[in-house]
Enzyme design. Structure first.
Site, mmCIF file in Angstrom:
data_model
loop_
_atom_site.group_PDB
_atom_site.id
_atom_site.type_symbol
_atom_site.label_atom_id
_atom_site.label_comp_id
_atom_site.label_asym_id
_atom_site.label_seq_id
_atom_site.Cartn_x
_atom_site.Cartn_y
_atom_site.Cartn_z
ATOM 1 N N ASP A 85 0.187 -1.312 8.496
ATOM 2 C CA ASP A 85 -1.017 -1.302 7.669
ATOM 3 C C ASP A 85 -1.846 -2.508 8.078
ATOM 4 O O ASP A 85 -1.301 -3.594 8.309
ATOM 5 C CB ASP A 85 -0.662 -1.373 6.187
ATOM 6 N N ASP A 118 -3.643 6.445 5.597
ATOM 7 C CA ASP A 118 -3.729 6.331 4.132
ATOM 8 C C ASP A 118 -5.096 6.781 3.627
ATOM 9 O O ASP A 118 -5.207 7.366 2.547
ATOM 10 C CB ASP A 118 -3.464 4.891 3.677
#
Length: 178
Positions: free
Chosen positions: A135, A153
């Site tokens: 991430d 995401d």
């Protein structure tokens, strides 16, 4: 009564439509998956050359690499391998359910489910290959940071939001007809 030739042509036409629809769906998933992979490869190449990813883009956006062992936005992160594997198995099961829903749904909802699946597959591959999901998108305002996330995401979140909105609109219109 229909002739044998008309029946065969009708069946052949339906089969061609299903094949065309299948390839459109697979292409859509592949495009989303590829966008996610390219962004992650870019960030990981920065990591290789600089030993870290900590890039100030502007006052509300940074690129900062973290390795997520949980689910979306780092929720349910565990260092325990059994818990990690259980979460991975649950994610696989959810993806199978999404594939089933893609086959039974119609209309625009199919594309919302495909968007969720495209993002989910990107993160799932990371879970299998890296044992964590990279991430790197850090949004903040006045020192308050949102969860760090990635492009997959974004696809998952957009797909879920659109699916919820479609269901709410469908619910509203079905109640107005009653």
């Amino acid at each position: 009564p229909r002739s044998m030739q008309e029946t065969w042509q009708n069946t052949n036409s339906k089969m061609n439509e299903k094949i065309k629809s299948f390839f459109i769906c697979v292409s859509y998933i592949f495009i989303l998956f590829a966008i996610d992979r390219v962004t992650k490869f870019q960030v990981l190449s920065i990591l290789e050359s600089q030993d870290k990813v900590d890039i100030y883009v502007n006052s509300f956006l940074n690129l900062y690499l973290v390795w997520n062992k949980g689910i979306g936005f780092g929720l349910f992160s565990f260092d325990n391998a059994t818990a990690y594997n259980l979460i991975t198995l649950i994610i696989l099961f959810i993806n199978v359910i999404i594939v089933y829903l893609i086959f039974v749904e119609e209309g625009v909802k199919v594309y919302f489910l495909l968007t969720i699946l495209g993002g989910s597959l990107g993160n799932f591959v990371d879970r299998l290959y890296y044992k964590a999901v990279p991430d790197f998108i850090d949004i903040n305002y006045n020192g308050y940071h949102w969860f760090i996330f990635n492009v997959a995401d974004i696809f998952i979140t957009l797909g879920i939001i659109c699916l919820i909105l479609a269901e709410l609109l469908n619910y509203k219109s079905s109640n107005e007809k009653k």
